[in-house]
Design an enzyme around this catalytic site. Structure first.
Site, mmCIF file in Angstrom:
data_model
loop_
_atom_site.group_PDB
_atom_site.id
_atom_site.type_symbol
_atom_site.label_atom_id
_atom_site.label_comp_id
_atom_site.label_asym_id
_atom_site.label_seq_id
_atom_site.Cartn_x
_atom_site.Cartn_y
_atom_site.Cartn_z
ATOM 1 N NE ARG A 198 -3.344 0.123 2.875
ATOM 2 C CZ ARG A 198 -4.576 0.588 3.083
ATOM 3 N NH1 ARG A 198 -5.614 -0.096 2.646
ATOM 4 N NH2 ARG A 198 -4.778 1.705 3.728
ATOM 5 N NE ARG A 218 -3.075 14.862 -7.950
ATOM 6 C CZ ARG A 218 -4.014 14.342 -8.731
ATOM 7 N NH1 ARG A 218 -3.774 14.055 -9.994
ATOM 8 N NH2 ARG A 218 -5.216 14.120 -8.248
ATOM 9 C CG HIS A 243 -0.996 15.143 -13.178
ATOM 10 N ND1 HIS A 243 -1.795 14.577 -12.208
ATOM 11 C CD2 HIS A 243 -1.221 14.431 -14.307
ATOM 12 C CE1 HIS A 243 -2.463 13.569 -12.736
ATOM 13 N NE2 HIS A 243 -2.133 13.464 -14.016
ATOM 14 C CB SER A 268 9.387 -1.362 8.423
ATOM 15 O OG SER A 268 9.812 -1.770 7.123
ATOM 16 C CB SER A 294 -4.615 1.784 7.839
ATOM 17 O OG SER A 294 -4.994 0.574 7.240
ATOM 18 C CD GLU A 305 -0.591 1.207 4.435
ATOM 19 O OE1 GLU A 305 0.131 0.212 4.603
ATOM 20 O OE2 GLU A 305 -1.836 1.169 4.574
ATOM 21 C CG ASP A 349 -2.272 14.541 -2.278
ATOM 22 O OD1 ASP A 349 -1.633 14.210 -3.303
ATOM 23 O OD2 ASP A 349 -3.388 14.059 -1.993
#
Length: 185
Positions: A46, A57, A60, A88, A149, A152, A160
């Protein structure tokens, strides 16, 4: 617990995590991206998916970027930058990539939970991110979420945020970036 409760709890965890991110490290990462020749991104699982979205991006923005392992990825060289996203910092498939990049005089940056990890020790630049390791056994759990999670999600948000910083530095807008969006879809 309701689904809405879980969403609000995840958002609260992300707010706490965002407050732990060191802005200077993000600024250094943005500068390293600007100063590099080509940019290569890598990650596994993930985390790798988050890094692939970062590569998209960066493309882009008009930057020369590649995802390690793709058939169209060029060779890394002096002056290039390898960006590795790894919770990790010990992912066995990523360590040789960092070592190879260094041997070819490329820079290595990592976004990781552990600055003292194998990849952290190899990196020229570390962005230390908050989150819980995948294996939360025998540890104080700082998240209701499974495995990695939280890391990630923070990785995606930080990437972003770096894109927004790069947009400011390049005076790019979403409209100009859209000109580089895939059009064969």
């Amino acid at each position: 617990m309701t689904n809405k409760y879980n969403i609000y709890t995840i958002m609260a965890e992300l707010n706490v995590a965002a407050n732990q991110v060191v802005d200077e490290q993000l600024e250094q990462l943005a500068e390293a991206i600007i100063d590099s020749g080509r940019i290569f991104v890598a990650g596994a699982g993930r985390s790798g998916l988050m890094m692939r979205s970062f590569a998209m991006r960066l493309m882009h923005l008009g930057l020369d970027v590649y995802v390690v392992g793709e058939t169209v990825t060029r060779s890394i060289a002096k002056g290039d930058l390898l960006l590795i996203g790894t919770g990790s910092g010990e992912t066995r498939s990523l360590i040789p990539m960092a070592e190879k990049a260094i041997s070819l005089e490329a820079k290595v940056a990592t976004l990781t939970l552990s600055s003292s990890s194998a990849i952290g020790r190899l990196a020229n630049l570390i962005v230390q991110l908050p989150g819980a390791p995948k294996n939360q056994l025998d540890q104080e759990v700082s998240t209701i979420q499974p495995m990695g999670s939280l890391f990630e999600q923070v990785l995606l948000l930080v990437c972003d945020a770096v894109i927004l910083k790069l947009m400011q530095k390049q005076t790019s807008s979403g409209r100009t970036m859209y000109g580089n969006h895939a059009n064969l879809e």
